[in-house]
Motif scaffolding. Structure first.
Motif, PDB file in Angstrom:
ATOM      1  N   LEU A 300       0.833  -1.197   0.000  1.00  0.00           N
ATOM      2  CA  LEU A 300       0.000   0.000   0.000  1.00  0.00           C
ATOM      3  C   LEU A 300       0.869   1.248   0.000  1.00  0.00           C
ATOM      4  O   LEU A 300       2.018   1.219   0.458  1.00  0.00           O
ATOM      5  CB  LEU A 300      -0.902   0.013   1.238  1.00  0.00           C
ATOM      6  N   LYS A 301       0.302   2.341  -0.485  1.00  0.00           N
ATOM      7  CA  LYS A 301       0.945   3.643  -0.355  1.00  0.00           C
ATOM      8  C   LYS A 301       0.517   4.260   0.969  1.00  0.00           C
ATOM      9  O   LYS A 301      -0.645   4.162   1.369  1.00  0.00           O
ATOM     10  CB  LYS A 301       0.540   4.549  -1.511  1.00  0.00           C
ATOM     11  N   SER A 302       1.450   4.924   1.645  1.00  0.00           N
ATOM     12  CA  SER A 302       1.150   5.544   2.932  1.00  0.00           C
ATOM     13  C   SER A 302       0.836   7.022   2.735  1.00  0.00           C
ATOM     14  O   SER A 302       1.542   7.713   1.997  1.00  0.00           O
ATOM     15  CB  SER A 302       2.327   5.395   3.894  1.00  0.00           C
ATOM     16  N   PRO A 303      -0.214   7.517   3.394  1.00  0.00           N
ATOM     17  CA  PRO A 303      -0.549   8.947   3.295  1.00  0.00           C
ATOM     18  C   PRO A 303       0.435   9.799   4.081  1.00  0.00           C
ATOM     19  O   PRO A 303       1.319   9.279   4.784  1.00  0.00           O
ATOM     20  CB  PRO A 303      -1.958   9.015   3.887  1.00  0.00           C
ATOM     21  N   SER A 304       0.269  11.109   3.995  1.00  0.00           N
ATOM     22  CA  SER A 304       1.217  12.036   4.619  1.00  0.00           C
ATOM     23  C   SER A 304       1.058  12.126   6.132  1.00  0.00           C
ATOM     24  O   SER A 304       1.987  12.507   6.833  1.00  0.00           O
ATOM     25  CB  SER A 304       1.063  13.430   4.002  1.00  0.00           C
ATOM     26  N   ARG A 346      -4.916  14.328   4.612  1.00  0.00           N
ATOM     27  CA  ARG A 346      -4.376  15.616   5.046  1.00  0.00           C
ATOM     28  C   ARG A 346      -3.980  16.461   3.834  1.00  0.00           C
ATOM     29  O   ARG A 346      -4.154  17.660   3.819  1.00  0.00           O
ATOM     30  CB  ARG A 346      -3.169  15.390   5.959  1.00  0.00           C
ATOM     31  N   ASP A 347      -3.413  15.797   2.838  1.00  0.00           N
ATOM     32  CA  ASP A 347      -3.088  16.452   1.571  1.00  0.00           C
ATOM     33  C   ASP A 347      -4.222  16.119   0.596  1.00  0.00           C
ATOM     34  O   ASP A 347      -4.342  14.969   0.150  1.00  0.00           O
ATOM     35  CB  ASP A 347      -1.757  15.922   1.040  1.00  0.00           C
ATOM     36  N   PRO A 348      -5.093  17.087   0.281  1.00  0.00           N
ATOM     37  CA  PRO A 348      -6.287  16.786  -0.517  1.00  0.00           C
ATOM     38  C   PRO A 348      -5.996  16.126  -1.861  1.00  0.00           C
ATOM     39  O   PRO A 348      -6.816  15.354  -2.354  1.00  0.00           O
ATOM     40  CB  PRO A 348      -6.929  18.169  -0.728  1.00  0.00           C
ATOM     41  N   ALA A 349      -4.859  16.403  -2.439  1.00  0.00           N
ATOM     42  CA  ALA A 349      -4.548  15.829  -3.754  1.00  0.00           C
ATOM     43  C   ALA A 349      -3.990  14.416  -3.619  1.00  0.00           C
ATOM     44  O   ALA A 349      -4.612  13.439  -4.048  1.00  0.00           O
ATOM     45  CB  ALA A 349      -3.560  16.731  -4.490  1.00  0.00           C
ATOM     46  N   ALA A 350      -2.818  14.281  -3.016  1.00  0.00           N
ATOM     47  CA  ALA A 350      -2.139  12.983  -2.960  1.00  0.00           C
ATOM     48  C   ALA A 350      -2.843  11.992  -2.041  1.00  0.00           C
ATOM     49  O   ALA A 350      -3.042  10.821  -2.399  1.00  0.00           O
ATOM     50  CB  ALA A 350      -0.691  13.183  -2.526  1.00  0.00           C
TER      51      ALA A 350
END
Length: 381
Positions: A300-304, A346-350
């Motif tokens: 998985l990719k981890s969010p910020s 937290r980062d609306p885009a990524a």
């Protein structure tokens, strides 16, 4: 205000401003909230105590880790984690080295710091809150400028910092977010920790630390590079790293305990059926921050965001409040979805892309999670 009633795990009651008015403190200090447990430990504690300690090191560790006393008194765990970490932290405070609690955000550094000070000194309030604007006076001393102008430098005009008060009384001082404090202000602690003295050159005097004095500082791993500690200051500390909970079961237990405590202080209903929702939140947070599903099959990719245990507690508490005030009091997926979205994205885009991929690739296919998937899809749309 003066304290009139306090007890284990109960809100502290203080006198109000009006006659007969009682005010409940939202969050009592540890020494007030767990006064009954501390008293029971003191009564049962027959082991040697360092100078001016309220409890022996063994009893302090028992207070943090929990246990049952010979008289049947149950001491609730304040920290769930490796016992050795707590033993090293407590032992450090019994030496002449200060203690630095280090870890990623949400690993209970402040919580452990407060409870250590409460158990050792009976007072967790000798606190310096570190920020980018923390001045040197917050660690050393300041002045009552009205008296200073009228009388000149004198003891009466001096305003002691929490650290100075702890030194004079042989107590435990706390410095939160040490790496947020400017480097030149941090280094004010070097003489305090190495020489155990705080000079007052304006008066030609000094305050020498009384036996029993020590200092607990906390710092986040993610703050490295903000105001990194000088090598001279770091040598004055024994560093203890607080890890994230080792297993999902440990993290579920921590979240459930803290949510129950917070819920009682806010008069929220207990939610015994909510453990399944707590387990879901913990599972989502652990998988996303570790970058892999629990079975190890899907990367998985981890969010910020940090997605810490503290944030999980906040999400569940908010969900419990929604269930209590706008539902039937039963914690369900609908109550949790918005809080999870706010914590993850937290980062609306990524972060939104990462969350959507996780929902479709993992949550959608997971047995028994259909209601959770639908609730999260609705708030994510």
């Amino acid at each position: 205000m003066t304290v009139t009633v306090s007890g284990t795990n109960s809100p502290e009651i203080t006198e109000g401003d009006g006659p007969g008015e009682a005010v409940e403190v939202l969050r009592p200090h540890a020494e007030d909230a767990f006064a009954d447990e501390l008293s029971a430990l003191a009564a049962a504690d027959d082991r040697p105590r360092p100078a001016r300690w309220r409890l022996s090191p063994w009893a302090v560790a028992t207070y943090l880790l929990g246990g049952t006393l010979p008289d049947g008194t149950v001491i609730t765990p304040k920290y769930v984690g490796p016992r050795r970490i707590v033993e090293v932290a407590v032992t450090t405070l019994a030496t002449d080295r200060a203690l630095l609690l280090l870890g990623v955000p949400g690993t209970a550094k402040t919580w452990v710091s407060e409870h250590l000070a409460a158990a050792v000194s009976g007072d967790s309030t000798l606190l310096v809150q570190g920020t980018a604007g923390t001045p040197e006076e917050a660690i050393r001393y300041g002045w009552d400028y009205a008296r200073l102008l009228a009388q000149g430098p004198s003891r009466d005009a001096l305003v002691p910092s929490p650290v100075m008060r702890a030194m004079a009384d042989g107590m435990t001082a706390r410095v939160e977010e040490l790496t947020r404090i400017p480097a030149d202000v941090q280094d004010t602690l070097i003489t305090v920790l190495s020489e155990k003295t705080l000079p007052i050159p304006e008066l030609g005097e000094e305050v020498q630390a009384v036996r029993g004095f020590n200092l607990i500082a906390t710092a986040n791993d993610r703050d490295r590079g903000v105001n990194e500690l000088s090598s001279a200051l770091r040598r004055r500390f024994n560093t203890v790293v607080l890890p994230l909970p080792a297993t999902p079961e440990d993290e579920v237990d921590i979240v459930a305990r803290r949510v129950a405590q917070i819920g009682r202080s806010l008069d929220l209903p207990e939610a015994p059926e909510g453990v399944d929702e707590i387990r879901r939140v913990v599972t989502v947070f652990r998988e996303l921050r570790e970058g892999v599903t629990g079975d190890g099959r899907t990367k998985l990719k981890s969010p910020s965001g940090t997605l810490s245990t503290a944030e999980a507690i906040s999400v569940v508490t908010n969900g419990l409040a929604l269930a209590a005030h706008f539902g039937d009091g039963v914690l369900r997926a609908d109550d949790m979805a918005a809080g999870i979205l706010g914590a993850v994205v937290r980062d609306p885009a990524a972060d939104r892309v990462i969350w959507q991929e996780y929902l479709e690739a993992v949550v959608r296919e997971r047995d028994g999670w259909k209601d959770f998937y639908r609730a999260c899809r609705e708030v994510s749309a």
